[in-house]
Design a protein around this motif. Structure first.
Motif, short mmCIF file in Angstrom:
data_model
loop_
_atom_site.label_atom_id
_atom_site.label_comp_id
_atom_site.label_asym_id
_atom_site.label_seq_id
_atom_site.Cartn_x
_atom_site.Cartn_y
_atom_site.Cartn_z
N ALA A 20 0.82 -1.21 0.00
CA ALA A 20 0.00 0.00 0.00
C ALA A 20 0.86 1.27 0.00
N ARG A 21 2.08 1.17 0.48
CA ARG A 21 2.95 2.35 0.54
C ARG A 21 3.36 2.84 -0.84
N ARG A 22 3.53 1.93 -1.76
CA ARG A 22 3.98 2.30 -3.12
C ARG A 22 3.00 1.74 -4.13
N PRO A 23 2.15 2.59 -4.68
CA PRO A 23 1.17 2.08 -5.64
C PRO A 23 1.85 1.54 -6.90
N ALA A 24 1.22 0.55 -7.49
CA ALA A 24 1.78 -0.06 -8.69
C ALA A 24 1.71 0.92 -9.86
#
Length: 61
Positions: A20-24
């Motif tokens: 969740a910290r780094r969106p795809a």
């Protein structure tokens, strides 16, 4: 060996928090169009809808 050593393993909650910290990064539109054509060829209505919406969300052609 006298005992087992502790091997830390991420839990499902930790893995989801990390994701969740780094969106795809979204796929490029030409890739989405190619996937749409494949979904159409195999008559996958859910896939067609998914890729058509993704293309529209990215701004289309």
């Amino acid at each position: 060996m006298s005992g087992r050593s502790h091997i830390p393993r991420p839990t499902e909650r930790a893995a989801l928090a990390r994701a969740a910290r780094r969106p795809a990064e979204p796929a490029p539109v030409p890739v989405l169009f190619a996937a749409l054509l494949v979904a159409y060829a195999v008559r996958d209505r859910n896939g067609m809808r998914l890729f058509a919406h993704a293309i529209a969300k990215r701004g289309g052609a």
